[in-house]
Design a protein around this motif. Structure first.
Motif, mmCIF file in Angstrom:
data_model
loop_
_atom_site.group_PDB
_atom_site.id
_atom_site.type_symbol
_atom_site.label_atom_id
_atom_site.label_comp_id
_atom_site.label_asym_id
_atom_site.label_seq_id
_atom_site.Cartn_x
_atom_site.Cartn_y
_atom_site.Cartn_z
ATOM 1 N N LEU A 1 0.845 -1.195 0.000
ATOM 2 C CA LEU A 1 0.000 0.000 0.000
ATOM 3 C C LEU A 1 0.882 1.247 0.000
ATOM 4 C CD1 LEU A 1 -2.679 -1.087 2.630
ATOM 5 C CD2 LEU A 1 -3.036 -0.822 0.177
ATOM 6 N N PRO A 2 0.471 2.291 -0.728
ATOM 7 C CA PRO A 2 1.292 3.501 -0.779
ATOM 8 C C PRO A 2 1.280 4.250 0.553
ATOM 9 C CG PRO A 2 -0.798 3.861 -1.895
ATOM 10 C CD PRO A 2 -0.757 2.399 -1.529
ATOM 11 N N SER A 3 2.310 5.048 0.766
ATOM 12 C CA SER A 3 2.374 5.905 1.957
ATOM 13 C C SER A 3 1.545 7.162 1.715
ATOM 14 C CB SER A 3 3.824 6.272 2.255
ATOM 15 O OG SER A 3 4.538 5.137 2.645
ATOM 16 N N PRO A 4 1.145 7.852 2.800
ATOM 17 C CA PRO A 4 0.331 9.060 2.633
ATOM 18 C C PRO A 4 1.045 10.100 1.764
ATOM 19 C CG PRO A 4 0.378 8.369 4.934
ATOM 20 C CD PRO A 4 1.372 7.518 4.218
ATOM 21 N N ASP A 5 0.342 10.588 0.738
ATOM 22 C CA ASP A 5 0.970 11.567 -0.152
ATOM 23 C C ASP A 5 1.007 12.954 0.479
ATOM 24 O OD1 ASP A 5 -1.735 11.963 -0.243
ATOM 25 O OD2 ASP A 5 -1.960 11.458 -2.359
ATOM 26 N N TRP A 6 0.246 13.135 1.559
ATOM 27 C CA TRP A 6 0.230 14.450 2.204
ATOM 28 C C TRP A 6 1.182 14.557 3.391
ATOM 29 C CZ3 TRP A 6 -1.394 12.289 6.603
ATOM 30 C CH2 TRP A 6 -2.421 11.341 6.578
ATOM 31 N N LEU A 7 1.900 13.464 3.687
ATOM 32 C CA LEU A 7 2.830 13.510 4.828
ATOM 33 C C LEU A 7 4.063 14.340 4.480
ATOM 34 C CD1 LEU A 7 3.828 12.539 7.633
ATOM 35 C CD2 LEU A 7 4.759 10.521 6.481
ATOM 36 N N GLN A 8 4.357 15.331 5.320
ATOM 37 C CA GLN A 8 5.581 16.127 5.153
ATOM 38 C C GLN A 8 6.449 15.905 6.380
ATOM 39 O OE1 GLN A 8 3.851 19.964 4.810
ATOM 40 N NE2 GLN A 8 2.823 19.465 2.872
#
Lengths: 239, 239
Positions: free
Chosen positions: A230-237
């Motif tokens: 599963l992909p990681s959150p694209d909004w995580l900074q």
């Protein structure tokens, strides 16, 4: 589980009265007159209560009193189990100065088929009342149910085949056993096929069960694989 | 979660007082003096109690009394939260004729970092006492924790990267939300990186979050795929 292909029962066998008192007791009881009726009881909760309830139910067999081997239908069986449960709990709780300090309660699943009826499954509460499984809710759990519930919710429908439902029950128990010490091997399995009027299949899954061992390993590795893909959150900074 | 890469917090925002009274309240509170301290509180349990505890803690800031912005370490912060919790519960429970009929209890997670200390995470019980997370047990849950615990047990170690840990927290909440109506969106996320002395990242996951939607779908489909690929019991006899 109430499946189109039969009633499938599964129970663990661990009981505990604190971590110093862990032992093994089968939580599955069978009442059977092959060709006429097959009834399976599963119990959870206080062991002294459940043993007394089952002994009471067994003692009534052969007597003039209403009992599990003469009742006209499974609804009446659930009522008998409920009445016995309520009565045993009231007896023990009533004898305590501090009734609140010990939990005497227990729950039962009562399922099977009696000639002239369809297969039925009931959940009997400590208060003695009960509910019946339907197509909308084709399964019941009692005891430590939360850890293992999500996979059952995802898989079980009335149309689920027996082998898939059994696999699901075993995966569910695996999740619970990993997270909770009060649930443990061996697991008891029973199947009552529609209109067989007998317990069609019984099996005990213990530590040495090669299939269960490979199932646990395969499920664990598969979960990790799916999780990793599963992909990681694209909004995580991160900075 | 106490990771080598930082403290990661996640909370849902559903509260309920019966199914007729469901509403949304953030369960995450931040106490921050950038460069000097960053403290995150998560709460579960009785909303009136947790709001009063947090108001009490906020009112103390700026006064002469010990408070979350002046305490010398996170252990003292946990003690302050514990003392406020115990005091509020005792106050409300003591005013009831039938104290047993309402559950005023609540729990807190208190995590963060104060200059001069390492990052720390505490779980504060309704009785006011508390425990600290360690490398052996690098995460705590409070509230409705069972449905979502198995995946955390399988994934989270101190060395787990932040993106993987966050993915795990979201999958865990997904399992809980599917099985329990008392947990619901939006989810609040916070990250405190080591030695940043500030909340490094915050995010709210709501219904429209495309990533969370695809994660839920991917996890559900992946679970089913893994489940379907596992073999059926070789000892099952259907006739």
């Amino acid at each position: 589980m109430t499946l189109d292909a039969g009633l499938l029962f599964a129970s663990d066998s661990r009981t505990n009265a604190g971590v110093d008192h862990i032992s093994t007791f089968c939580k599955m009881s069978v009442f059977e007159a092959p060709g006429e009726r097959a009834i399976v009881l599963l119990n959870s909760g206080n062991l002294a209560t459940t043993q007394t309830v089952i002994s009471t139910l067994r003692k009534a067999i052969g007597s003039e009193r209403p009992n599990l081997m003469t009742s006209g239908g499974l609804f009446d069986c659930a009522a008998l189990v409920g009445e016995a449960t309520r009565s045993v709990i009231a007896h023990h709780a009533g004898q305590q100065a501090q009734a609140g300090s010990v939990d005497f309660s227990c729950s039962f699943l009562v399922g099977g088929q009696i000639a002239g009826e369809r297969p039925r499954l009931f959940l009997v509460y400590p208060e003695g009342n009960f509910i019946e499984a339907t197509d909308d809710t084709p399964y019941f759990q009692i005891g430590e149910s939360k850890y293992g519930k999500p996979i059952i919710d995802r898989v079980i429908k009335p149309s689920t085949p027996v082998d898939e439902a059994l696999k699901c029950a075993l995966v569910s128990f695996d999740s619970t056993m990993r997270s909770n010490l009060s649930v443990g091997l061996p697991l008891d399995i029973a199947l009552v096929r529609p209109n067989a009027m007998r317990v069609t299949f019984r099996h005990r899954v213990d530590v040495g069960d090669a299939y269960f061992g490979s199932l646990r390993q395969g499920w664990s590795q598969g979960l990790r694989r799916v999780f990793n893909e599963l992909p990681s959150p694209d909004w995580l900074q991160l900075d």
